[in-house]
Design a protein around this motif. Structure first.
Motif, mmCIF file in Angstrom:
data_model
loop_
_atom_site.group_PDB
_atom_site.id
_atom_site.type_symbol
_atom_site.label_atom_id
_atom_site.label_comp_id
_atom_site.label_asym_id
_atom_site.label_seq_id
_atom_site.Cartn_x
_atom_site.Cartn_y
_atom_site.Cartn_z
ATOM 1 N N GLY A 6 0.826 -1.205 0.000
ATOM 2 C CA GLY A 6 0.000 0.000 0.000
ATOM 3 C C GLY A 6 0.854 1.247 0.000
ATOM 4 N N ARG A 7 0.300 2.308 -0.444
ATOM 5 C CA ARG A 7 0.990 3.598 -0.421
ATOM 6 C C ARG A 7 0.231 4.529 0.514
ATOM 7 N NH1 ARG A 7 5.603 1.941 -1.343
ATOM 8 N NH2 ARG A 7 6.092 4.054 -0.844
ATOM 9 N N ASP A 8 -0.170 3.972 1.666
ATOM 10 C CA ASP A 8 -0.905 4.766 2.643
ATOM 11 C C ASP A 8 -0.034 5.898 3.155
ATOM 12 O OD1 ASP A 8 -3.057 3.047 2.386
ATOM 13 O OD2 ASP A 8 -2.467 1.819 4.095
ATOM 14 N N THR A 9 -0.678 7.009 3.451
ATOM 15 C CA THR A 9 0.036 8.180 3.952
ATOM 16 C C THR A 9 -0.590 8.659 5.244
ATOM 17 O OG1 THR A 9 -1.336 9.706 2.655
ATOM 18 C CG2 THR A 9 0.728 8.950 1.637
ATOM 19 N N ASP A 10 0.177 9.432 5.971
ATOM 20 C CA ASP A 10 -0.302 10.123 7.159
ATOM 21 C C ASP A 10 -0.227 11.616 6.886
ATOM 22 O OD1 ASP A 10 -0.766 7.844 8.754
ATOM 23 O OD2 ASP A 10 1.338 7.772 9.359
ATOM 24 N N THR A 11 -1.202 12.353 7.384
ATOM 25 C CA THR A 11 -1.211 13.806 7.248
ATOM 26 C C THR A 11 -0.466 14.419 8.427
ATOM 27 O OG1 THR A 11 -3.335 13.728 6.111
ATOM 28 C CG2 THR A 11 -2.685 15.850 7.049
ATOM 29 N N ILE A 12 0.498 15.266 8.122
ATOM 30 C CA ILE A 12 1.307 15.936 9.129
ATOM 31 C C ILE A 12 0.958 17.423 9.098
ATOM 32 C CG2 ILE A 12 3.657 16.404 9.938
ATOM 33 C CD1 ILE A 12 2.812 13.380 9.856
ATOM 34 N N PRO A 13 0.412 17.962 10.197
ATOM 35 C CA PRO A 13 0.081 19.386 10.218
ATOM 36 C C PRO A 13 1.340 20.246 10.259
ATOM 37 C CG PRO A 13 -0.560 18.324 12.292
ATOM 38 C CD PRO A 13 0.032 17.276 11.419
ATOM 39 N N GLY A 17 -1.537 26.408 8.902
ATOM 40 C CA GLY A 17 -2.669 25.620 8.430
ATOM 41 C C GLY A 17 -2.342 24.692 7.282
ATOM 42 N N ASP A 18 -1.083 24.682 6.823
ATOM 43 C CA ASP A 18 -0.685 23.757 5.763
ATOM 44 C C ASP A 18 -0.486 22.366 6.339
ATOM 45 O OD1 ASP A 18 -0.521 25.318 3.323
ATOM 46 O OD2 ASP A 18 1.124 26.400 4.279
ATOM 47 N N SER A 19 -0.334 21.404 5.448
ATOM 48 C CA SER A 19 -0.048 20.029 5.858
ATOM 49 C C SER A 19 0.692 19.331 4.733
ATOM 50 C CB SER A 19 -1.340 19.277 6.181
ATOM 51 O OG SER A 19 -2.135 19.143 5.017
ATOM 52 N N CYS A 20 1.277 18.188 5.071
ATOM 53 C CA CYS A 20 1.887 17.354 4.035
ATOM 54 C C CYS A 20 1.492 15.908 4.295
ATOM 55 C CB CYS A 20 3.410 17.523 3.994
ATOM 56 S SG CYS A 20 4.287 16.844 5.391
ATOM 57 N N GLU A 21 1.578 15.129 3.253
ATOM 58 C CA GLU A 21 1.296 13.697 3.331
ATOM 59 C C GLU A 21 2.625 12.967 3.238
ATOM 60 O OE1 GLU A 21 -1.821 12.181 3.596
ATOM 61 O OE2 GLU A 21 -2.598 14.215 3.872
ATOM 62 N N TRP A 77 1.895 18.077 -0.539
ATOM 63 C CA TRP A 77 1.650 19.085 0.495
ATOM 64 C C TRP A 77 0.653 20.091 -0.018
ATOM 65 C CZ3 TRP A 77 7.320 21.231 0.975
ATOM 66 C CH2 TRP A 77 7.690 21.903 -0.189
ATOM 67 N N THR A 78 0.186 20.941 0.898
ATOM 68 C CA THR A 78 -0.876 21.893 0.556
ATOM 69 C C THR A 78 -0.355 23.308 0.363
ATOM 70 O OG1 THR A 78 -1.320 22.344 2.899
ATOM 71 C CG2 THR A 78 -2.598 20.569 1.851
ATOM 72 N N MET A 79 0.950 23.492 0.327
ATOM 73 C CA MET A 79 1.521 24.840 0.269
ATOM 74 C C MET A 79 1.201 25.540 -1.044
ATOM 75 S SD MET A 79 5.101 24.435 2.175
ATOM 76 C CE MET A 79 5.235 23.308 3.543
ATOM 77 N N LYS A 80 0.933 26.843 -0.907
ATOM 78 C CA LYS A 80 0.632 27.682 -2.069
ATOM 79 C C LYS A 80 1.538 28.903 -2.030
ATOM 80 C CE LYS A 80 -4.202 26.280 -2.492
ATOM 81 N NZ LYS A 80 -3.874 24.998 -2.950
ATOM 82 N N THR A 100 10.920 25.021 11.455
ATOM 83 C CA THR A 100 9.992 24.286 12.325
ATOM 84 C C THR A 100 9.262 23.205 11.541
ATOM 85 O OG1 THR A 100 9.726 26.222 13.738
ATOM 86 C CG2 THR A 100 8.009 24.521 13.880
ATOM 87 N N ASP A 101 8.786 23.537 10.333
ATOM 88 C CA ASP A 101 8.121 22.539 9.491
ATOM 89 C C ASP A 101 9.099 21.441 9.083
ATOM 90 O OD1 ASP A 101 5.594 23.661 9.595
ATOM 91 O OD2 ASP A 101 5.833 24.781 7.728
ATOM 92 N N TYR A 102 10.322 21.830 8.745
ATOM 93 C CA TYR A 102 11.354 20.861 8.388
ATOM 94 C C TYR A 102 11.535 19.859 9.531
ATOM 95 C CZ TYR A 102 16.087 19.069 7.618
ATOM 96 O OH TYR A 102 17.179 18.253 7.468
#
Length: 124
Positions: A6-13, A17-21, A77-80, A100-102
């Motif tokens: 599987g290629r299941d992912t976890d969402t990391i806040p 308000g952005d997040s990455c998988e 990720w959700t970054m714009k 901090t995100d890193y």
């Protein structure tokens, strides 16, 4: 013998308000992909230049392995950008992450890729 199919992912806040998988579980192929990136010299500078493995010192090798793990482990990720357009996920944009995100992403990947200790080992 379990297979990682599987290629299941976890969402990391992340901040703002952005997040990455990130990959929930790595296969041996993912680990080999990361090692191949390192062997190919995927140490990216801020200007996008590539430094070859044989030219790296120890601290650069550690940095290269961390960024290789990010390249393999972060799936989206959700970054714009300022115009509201999605920021592509590339080695260069990974280097532009807020510290901090890193740290948050690296910690989350390390938690998922570190070998799990058996109950017997934990109790020793």
């Amino acid at each position: 013998m379990p297979l990682v199919t599987g290629r299941d992912t976890d969402t990391i806040p992340l901040l703002g308000g952005d997040s990455c998988e990130i990959l929930r579980r790595w296969s041996q192929g993912d680990i080999m992909d990361m090692q191949q990136m390192m062997a190919s010299g995927i140490k990216m500078g801020v200007q996008g230049e590539e430094v070859k493995l044989e030219e790296m010192d120890t601290s650069q090798m550690i940095e290269a392995s961390t960024f290789a793990a990010l390249i393999v482990g972060v799936r989206s990720w959700t970054m714009k950008d300022a115009a509201g357009e999605p920021v592509p996920l590339t080695p260069l944009t990974l280097r532009l992450l807020d510290p901090t995100d890193y740290d948050t992403i690296v910690k989350a990947i390390n938690e998922r890729t570190s070998p799990k200790k058996s109950e017997e080992e934990k109790n020793d």
